[in-house]
Design a protein around this motif. Structure first.
Motif, short mmCIF file in Angstrom:
data_model
loop_
_atom_site.label_atom_id
_atom_site.label_comp_id
_atom_site.label_asym_id
_atom_site.label_seq_id
_atom_site.Cartn_x
_atom_site.Cartn_y
_atom_site.Cartn_z
N LEU A 47 73.45 -63.95 14.26
CA LEU A 47 74.80 -64.55 15.03
C LEU A 47 76.10 -64.13 14.61
N CYS A 48 76.22 -64.15 13.22
CA CYS A 48 77.43 -63.73 12.84
C CYS A 48 77.58 -62.30 12.92
N TYR A 57 78.69 -61.86 16.40
CA TYR A 57 79.87 -62.16 16.88
C TYR A 57 81.17 -61.19 16.26
N TYR A 93 81.09 -58.43 18.55
CA TYR A 93 81.88 -58.91 19.78
C TYR A 93 83.55 -58.70 19.64
N LEU A 94 83.99 -59.37 18.58
CA LEU A 94 85.32 -59.23 18.39
C LEU A 94 85.69 -57.84 18.33
#
Length: 79
Positions: free
Chosen positions: A41-42, A45, A48-49
């Motif tokens: 998940l990290c 993320y 995504y950023l």
């Protein structure tokens, strides 16, 4: 001088699963799954950023002749 005590004899038996008080890595599977999900998940993320930052680079605020501001995509002079 006193004689040294003889070392205790060691058993040559192979260790068995029932001899160990805890199962070691096999008992940590829920912790490993939690860590793997958290790490995934990290990374997602951060990806995504990065993707949203790449999209924001192509936009800028432009002002038309009437004084209104709007977001416009950057275009090349060759287009």
């Amino acid at each position: 001088m006193s004689s040294s005590p003889e070392p205790p004899t060691l058993k040559k038996d192979s260790p068995k699963e029932k001899d160990f008080p805890n199962p070691g890595l096999r008992g940590n599977k829920p912790v490993m799954v939690f860590g793997l999900v958290t790490l995934s998940l990290c990374v997602a993320y951060i990806g995504y950023l990065h993707a949203t930052q790449e999209n924001k680079k192509d936009l800028y605020e432009a002002i038309d002749s009437e004084g209104r501001s709007y977001m416009r995509r950057k275009t090349s002079k060759w287009d």
